[in-house]
Scaffold this motif. Structure first.
Motif, PDB file in Angstrom:
ATOM      1  N   TYR A  30      51.585  41.084  49.554  1.00  8.52           N
ATOM      2  CA  TYR A  30      50.998  42.263  48.916  1.00  8.52           C
ATOM      3  C   TYR A  30      49.850  41.844  47.999  1.00  8.52           C
ATOM      4  N   ARG A  31      48.833  42.677  47.978  1.00  7.77           N
ATOM      5  CA  ARG A  31      47.695  42.362  47.106  1.00  7.77           C
ATOM      6  C   ARG A  31      47.879  43.027  45.754  1.00  7.77           C
ATOM      7  N   ASN A  88      34.054  24.159  29.672  1.00  9.89           N
ATOM      8  CA  ASN A  88      34.057  24.789  30.992  1.00  9.89           C
ATOM      9  C   ASN A  88      33.747  26.271  30.921  1.00  9.89           C
ATOM     10  N   LYS A  89      33.373  26.758  32.113  1.00  9.07           N
ATOM     11  CA  LYS A  89      33.292  28.206  32.297  1.00  9.07           C
ATOM     12  C   LYS A  89      34.464  28.589  33.176  1.00  9.07           C
ATOM     13  N   LEU A  90      35.279  29.467  32.646  1.00  9.42           N
ATOM     14  CA  LEU A  90      36.472  29.852  33.389  1.00  9.42           C
ATOM     15  C   LEU A  90      36.526  31.371  33.539  1.00  9.42           C
ATOM     16  N   PRO A  91      37.163  31.819  34.596  1.00  8.08           N
ATOM     17  CA  PRO A  91      37.185  33.269  34.826  1.00  8.08           C
ATOM     18  C   PRO A  91      38.245  33.999  34.006  1.00  8.08           C
ATOM     19  N   GLY A  92      37.909  35.181  33.591  1.00  9.36           N
ATOM     20  CA  GLY A  92      38.873  36.085  32.971  1.00  9.36           C
ATOM     21  C   GLY A  92      38.774  37.417  33.685  1.00  9.36           C
ATOM     22  N   ILE A  93      39.815  38.205  33.569  1.00 13.92           N
ATOM     23  CA  ILE A  93      39.827  39.438  34.374  1.00 13.92           C
ATOM     24  C   ILE A  93      39.944  40.670  33.490  1.00 13.92           C
ATOM     25  N   ASN A  94      39.362  41.738  33.983  1.00 19.68           N
ATOM     26  CA  ASN A  94      39.470  43.020  33.307  1.00 19.68           C
ATOM     27  C   ASN A  94      40.219  43.959  34.245  1.00 19.68           C
ATOM     28  N   TYR A  95      41.486  44.185  33.929  1.00 20.84           N
ATOM     29  CA  TYR A  95      42.303  44.980  34.853  1.00 20.84           C
ATOM     30  C   TYR A  95      41.932  46.454  34.852  1.00 20.84           C
ATOM     31  N   MET A  96      41.116  46.875  33.896  1.00 25.02           N
ATOM     32  CA  MET A  96      40.679  48.264  33.934  1.00 25.02           C
ATOM     33  C   MET A  96      39.669  48.470  35.051  1.00 25.02           C
ATOM     34  N   ARG A  97      39.017  47.385  35.437  1.00 27.21           N
ATOM     35  CA  ARG A  97      38.005  47.530  36.472  1.00 27.21           C
ATOM     36  C   ARG A  97      38.500  47.108  37.844  1.00 27.21           C
ATOM     37  N   CYS A  98      39.468  46.207  37.865  1.00 26.16           N
ATOM     38  CA  CYS A  98      39.883  45.595  39.131  1.00 26.16           C
ATOM     39  C   CYS A  98      40.366  46.658  40.120  1.00 26.16           C
ATOM     40  N   ILE A  99      39.924  46.529  41.361  1.00 23.01           N
ATOM     41  CA  ILE A  99      40.360  47.471  42.386  1.00 23.01           C
ATOM     42  C   ILE A  99      41.279  46.799  43.397  1.00 23.01           C
ATOM     43  N   PHE A 100      41.687  45.596  43.122  1.00 22.65           N
ATOM     44  CA  PHE A 100      42.636  44.864  43.975  1.00 22.65           C
ATOM     45  C   PHE A 100      42.160  44.716  45.413  1.00 22.65           C
ATOM     46  N   CYS A 101      40.873  44.438  45.539  1.00 22.66           N
ATOM     47  CA  CYS A 101      40.364  44.190  46.873  1.00 22.66           C
ATOM     48  C   CYS A 101      40.747  42.796  47.323  1.00 22.66           C
ATOM     49  N   GLY A 102      40.961  41.924  46.367  1.00 22.96           N
ATOM     50  CA  GLY A 102      41.401  40.580  46.715  1.00 22.96           C
ATOM     51  C   GLY A 102      40.297  39.652  47.180  1.00 22.96           C
ATOM     52  N   PHE A 103      39.071  40.057  47.020  1.00 22.79           N
ATOM     53  CA  PHE A 103      37.978  39.182  47.449  1.00 22.79           C
ATOM     54  C   PHE A 103      37.946  37.884  46.639  1.00 22.79           C
ATOM     55  N   CYS A 104      38.246  38.011  45.350  1.00 18.67           N
ATOM     56  CA  CYS A 104      38.191  36.825  44.493  1.00 18.67           C
ATOM     57  C   CYS A 104      39.209  35.796  44.962  1.00 18.67           C
ATOM     58  N   VAL A 105      40.378  36.279  45.360  1.00 20.91           N
ATOM     59  CA  VAL A 105      41.415  35.357  45.812  1.00 20.91           C
ATOM     60  C   VAL A 105      40.982  34.692  47.112  1.00 20.91           C
ATOM     61  N   ASP A 106      40.392  35.495  47.980  1.00 19.06           N
ATOM     62  CA  ASP A 106      40.033  34.968  49.286  1.00 19.06           C
ATOM     63  C   ASP A 106      38.857  34.000  49.228  1.00 19.06           C
ATOM     64  N   ILE A 107      38.016  34.151  48.240  1.00 14.62           N
ATOM     65  CA  ILE A 107      36.824  33.292  48.239  1.00 14.62           C
ATOM     66  C   ILE A 107      37.050  32.015  47.443  1.00 14.62           C
ATOM     67  N   CYS A 108      38.066  32.010  46.608  1.00 11.91           N
ATOM     68  CA  CYS A 108      38.276  30.838  45.757  1.00 11.91           C
ATOM     69  C   CYS A 108      38.536  29.598  46.611  1.00 11.91           C
ATOM     70  N   PRO A 109      37.707  28.578  46.492  1.00  8.87           N
ATOM     71  CA  PRO A 109      37.843  27.425  47.391  1.00  8.87           C
ATOM     72  C   PRO A 109      39.015  26.517  47.031  1.00  8.87           C
ATOM     73  N   LYS A 110      39.562  26.687  45.843  1.00  9.70           N
ATOM     74  CA  LYS A 110      40.614  25.757  45.410  1.00  9.70           C
ATOM     75  C   LYS A 110      41.967  26.444  45.258  1.00  9.70           C
ATOM     76  N   GLU A 111      42.076  27.651  45.717  1.00  9.38           N
ATOM     77  CA  GLU A 111      43.309  28.432  45.589  1.00  9.38           C
ATOM     78  C   GLU A 111      43.774  28.542  44.141  1.00  9.38           C
ATOM     79  N   ALA A 112      42.781  28.638  43.259  1.00  8.12           N
ATOM     80  CA  ALA A 112      43.145  28.772  41.853  1.00  8.12           C
ATOM     81  C   ALA A 112      43.563  30.203  41.537  1.00  8.12           C
ATOM     82  N   LEU A 113      43.219  31.118  42.408  1.00  8.74           N
ATOM     83  CA  LEU A 113      43.659  32.501  42.226  1.00  8.74           C
ATOM     84  C   LEU A 113      44.658  32.825  43.332  1.00  8.74           C
TER      85      LEU A 113
END
Ligand code: SF4
Ligand code: SF4
Lengths: 337, 156, 388
Positions: free
Chosen positions: B43-44, B77-102
């Motif tokens: 599930y996404r 470092n520059k690290l990602p943070g998320i704003n759940y008010m905006r997130c639409i759960f498309c999951g693109f970020c997870v799919d594109i992450c080359p290191k499976e960090a998400l």
């Protein structure tokens, strides 16, 4: 000092008992609360849902309607600025009142009644036909196009159901040779139930009841998707609650009437009911409830007709059928004589 | 207007079908929050972030269609943070992450008390989505498809 | 004639039967003499927003207008984009796209049927449709990981492979649905009140339907056998056997029937898709090789594929592309103009509801006020999709 004995005697004084307790105000309230809950519950069951559940959960939310009523009670009553204030407030109260008054003429048993009249059936029907007039007034008073259209539709519906309803009652009156509800029931106890004598009249009466009380498929004057809430669009708070219960009161009275006319009223009286002259009323109530349940069940089967189609059903279907019922009654009477 | 026999038959069929369902013991309502569906593993849902795997490539922030992911500077470092008010759960970020960090989780109950809680800086983001709090421990169910009942809720 | 003869009724946008739009209705008694749909209440400028997004980011964006049918509108966008990129999806991906598109079509038709039911007063069919819709949502969730907004299709393929045990679930769902549709027929389709309300109401004649440019089930109900899936087949449709449902009457009832039969056809298609689906990759070779080998190995096991980093910077050739797909409500047309940059120069989507809208104006007059919801529902019109 008024003694306890006197109070009890006062309560059981028929005119008071009938208007206040049964079949009057208290019984009516309980029945409406139960009926609205049952309506939602049956619809939910057919629709694979739960329906009202959380208020008094062990009993499946049976007092949901009480909670809703309380909510109406505390909601602000908004009167539109351009509405005719006096009639806006008075019309629903009067329609509620006039829908309620006929209860007085309903007897509980052959020994227990508020007043005996050889025209009691006519009194009930005549009083019932007054109430819709106030719905028309509501439509004018609210100054809202949807209310206006809704009340006009109500007006058209009167055209559709009133004549066949009266004719079917007339058919039964001819058959029983009386207009007194008590005697009608007594006659049935000697013969058979009216529904077997003249099923056509029973059918017409039933359909007209549903038309009169805005049951599906005749829920036309309040058709939500078409005209919001029909005549009651502008109402809020407790007055809206009154408007909502208005059609249920009519359903209650007409169903009881159906029980008197076609289902043998308070007969057969078996043992526990012989104890007291009031007890037979329970039998009538059960019979009436069955009719009401049929009415509320149809909600989960049918969509609604258009107003012109209802008029056609009223005049081309029910009116003709009621004439047939009249002829049937005449021929039965002649046959017996 | 005499109805045709077929019309009467159709009336009866409709009424009988209605009556039948009064006696069918089947309800498709899921009584949330008393019952909570255990979503499948793929599930996404809300996103989990493994800070140690992240290589600060910013791909996730650049693909996010809703601008929910933003890069924050944490130390060097520059690290990602998320704003759940905006997130639409498309999951693109997870799919594109080359290191499976998400990674996706099957947590779906996105409700916070404050606005600030929903904007998660990298540190908070890496703690993963919070476990939903229920007033009473809910009944965990899985949804099974069924030939005769459609959806069947089975307790786990 | 003085103006007093007519009454102007404004229905919506805050009205239980209007949806997110307003109708300006001129009534002559109970008869509609003029009907003007007033759209734009939920306009969200999807096309304009798209110009500021990268190509991949438009995938979730185009889903927003048609929430009941996201896979189909998405598919159209992806097809247009693939034409610009000069890339194709491998056969397995084509089948998977067809699968999701058809599941979504069932979803969309159930949604339409349910809304139509409640509009003429049958709450039962509304609840049934919305409950049974859940089964198809559940299936789609199994496949894509999301309930409604799948964003499943990406340029060159799809994101996830068939999960284990999907076929079994699908066959169960189909078996259940086939049984249920019989009850639907009894309580709604054949219900005498429904037929009384819908037959001969809101007739769109064949010529008018063509002239007005009506699309989808509404067009097929008017006797035009037009379905993009047959006329300009895409994805796996050429290899799949299904019928176009056509009816001649063109009234509200025939539109309901077309939709109802199409649910059955879609189930037939879905069944064939899972039978015939070829094995192989689900993403185009040229993208596949850009995915790091370690992730590729893992994806082969789980069936959940990763995206190559190039997706952020998709730069199609300069030019324009157009695509047509048959969505649940009708034909969706996507048009993209690219100037070679990562954002489209112009993006245009013509949704089926937008094209069906015109039917309101020409079918409503002459009917009664009570027919507005009956016709509205039968057109399966969805304001957010028309407004975009
Ligand atoms: S799931 Fe989509 S919207 Fe949410 S953070 Fe990731 S890319 Fe952005
Ligand atoms: S894509 Fe992955 S590795 Fe790159 S910044 Fe985001 S989380 Fe870190």
């Amino acid at each position: 000092m008024i003694s306890l004995d006197q109070i009890i005697r006062l309560i059981f004084f028929p005119p008071i008992f009938i208007t206040i307790v049964f079949p009057g105000l208290i019984a009516l309230l309980i029945v409406i609360v139960f009926l609205i809950w049952l309506e939602r519950k049956i619809a939910a069951k057919v629709q694979l849902r739960y329906g009202p559940l959380y208020i008094l959960k062990p009993l499946g939310g049976v007092i949901q309607t009480v909670a809703d009523l309380l909510r109406y009670l505390f909601a602000e009553v908004i009167i539109p600025r351009r509405a005719d204030k006096f009639s806006f407030i008075m019309a629903p109260i009067l329609s509620f009142g006039f829908a309620f008054i006929p209860i007085v003429a309903l007897p509980i048993s052959s020994k227990y009644f508020a007043f005996k009249s050889d025209l009691s059936l006519l009194v009930v029907l005549a009083l019932l036909t007054i109430a819709p007039i106030f719905i028309l007034i509501i439509g004018w008073a609210s100054d809202n196009k949807f209310s206006f259209i809704g009340s006009l539709r109500e007006g058209y519906m009167i055209m559709a159901y009133e004549v066949p309803l009266f004719l079917s009652v007339l058919a039964m009156a001819i058959l029983y040779n009386t207009l007194d509800i008590i005697e009608i029931v007594e006659t049935q106890s000697k013969w058979v139930w009216g529904i077997l004598l003249n099923p056509i009249a029973a059918f017409v009466f039933l359909i007209c009841t549903f038309m009169m009380t805005a049951r599906f498929p005749f829920e036309i004057s309040e058709a939500e998707q078409e005209i919001v809430m029909g005549p009651f669009t502008e109402y809020t708070g407790i007055i809206f609650g009154l408007c909502m219960s208005y059609s249920y009161i009519k359903l209650y009275i007409l169903s009881l009437l159906f029980a008197y006319l076609f289902l043998g009223g308070w007969y057969p009286i078996v043992w526990p009911f012989t104890l007291n002259p009031i007890m037979p009323g329970i039998i009538t109530l059960i019979k009436g409830l069955i009719v009401m349940i049929i009415g509320i069940f149809l909600r989960s089967v049918y969509p609604r007709f258009r107003v012109d189609q209802t008029l056609r059903i009223g005049w081309e279907g029910m009116f003709v059928l009621s004439i047939v019922a009249l002829i049937l009654s005449f021929s039965l009477v002649i046959l017996v004589k | 207007m005499i109805p045709k026999p077929s019309t009467i038959k159709r009336h009866l069929e409709a009424i009988i079908t209605g009556l039948k369902y009064i006696f069918v013991k089947n309800r498709l309502t899921l009584r949330y929050p008393e019952m909570v569906q255990l979503l499948s593993e793929n599930y996404r849902g809300m996103i989990k972030y493994y800070m140690d795997r992240c290589i600060s490539c910013t791909l996730c922030a650049r693909i996010c269609p809703a601008d929910a992911i933003k890069m924050y500077t944490v130390g060097e470092n520059k690290l990602p943070g998320i704003n759940y008010m905006r997130c639409i759960f498309c999951g693109f970020c997870v799919d594109i992450c080359p290191k499976e960090a998400l990674e996706f989780t099957n947590i779906h109950d996105l409700a916070y008390y404050t606005r600030e809680e929903q904007i998660q800086k990298p540190i908070e983001f890496s703690k993963g989505p919070p476990k939903p709090i229920f007033k009473k421990e809910p009944m965990k169910i899985v949804v099974k498809l069924d030939k005769s009942r459609g959806l069947k809720y089975e307790r786990t | 004639m003085s103006e007093d003869k007519f009454m102007q009724v404004l229905i919506g946008p805050q009205h239980p039967g209007s949806g997110h739009m307003r109708f300006i209705v001129k009534m002559d008694g109970d008869i509609i003499s003029e009907f003007e749909p007033d759209i734009g209440y939920v306009h969200r400028a999807v096309e304009k927003i798209a110009e500021s997004k990268r190509y991949i980011q438009i995938v979730p964006l185009v889903e927003r207008p048609i929430l009941a049918d996201t896979a189909n509108i998405n598919l159209g966008y992806i097809l247009a984009l693939e034409r610009l990129l000069g890339i194709d999806a491998p056969p397995r991906a084509q089948y998977l796209r067809t699968l999701l598109a058809e599941i979504n079509r069932i979803h969309s038709h159930l949604y339409g049927l349910g809304i139509h039911g409640i509009m003429i007063g049958s709450s039962t069919i509304f609840m049934w449709c919305f409950a049974d819709r859940e089964i198809w949502i559940e299936l789609a969730q199994e496949l894509t990981g999301a309930r409604i907004t799948y964003s499943y299709m990406i340029p060159g393929g799809v994101r996830r492979d068939l999960p284990n045990g999907f076929n079994e679930k699908l066959s169960k769902a189909i078996a259940y649905m086939e049984e249920r549709l019989k009850d639907y027929e009894k309580i709604f389709i054949n219900n005498p009140v429904v037929t009384a309300r819908l037959i001969d109401v809101g007739i769109i004649k064949k010529d008018d339907a063509i002239k007005l440019g009506i699309v989808g089930p509404n067009l097929r109900a008017s006797g035009v056998a037009y379905d993009v899936r047959k006329i300009e087949p895409y994805c796996a449709y050429p290899e799949i056997d299904f019928d176009i449902i056509v009816r001649k009457e063109g009234d509200a009832y025939s539109r309901v029937l077309v939709r109802f039969e199409e649910i059955k056809q879609s189930m037939k298609i879905v069944k064939q898709v899972v039978e015939k689906i070829p094995s192989g990759p689900i993403i185009n070779e040229s993208y596949l090789k850009l995915i790091p080998p370690k992730l590729r190995e893992k994806a082969e096991q789980t069936g959940i594929w990763k995206m190559p980093a190039i997706f952020i910077n998709l730069k199609p050739r300069k030019g324009e592309a157009i695509s047509r797909v048959e969505a649940g409500r009708g034909e969706v047309t996507h048009y993209i103009v690219s100037d070679g940059s990562p954002n489209p120069y112009r993006f245009r989507v013509v949704t089926p509801s937008f094209r069906n809208l015109i039917a309101f104006k020409y079918t409503m007059p002459g009917h009664r006020l009570a027919d507005i919801p009956a016709i509205y529902g039968s057109l399966d019109y969805f304001p957010p999709s028309a407004d975009r």
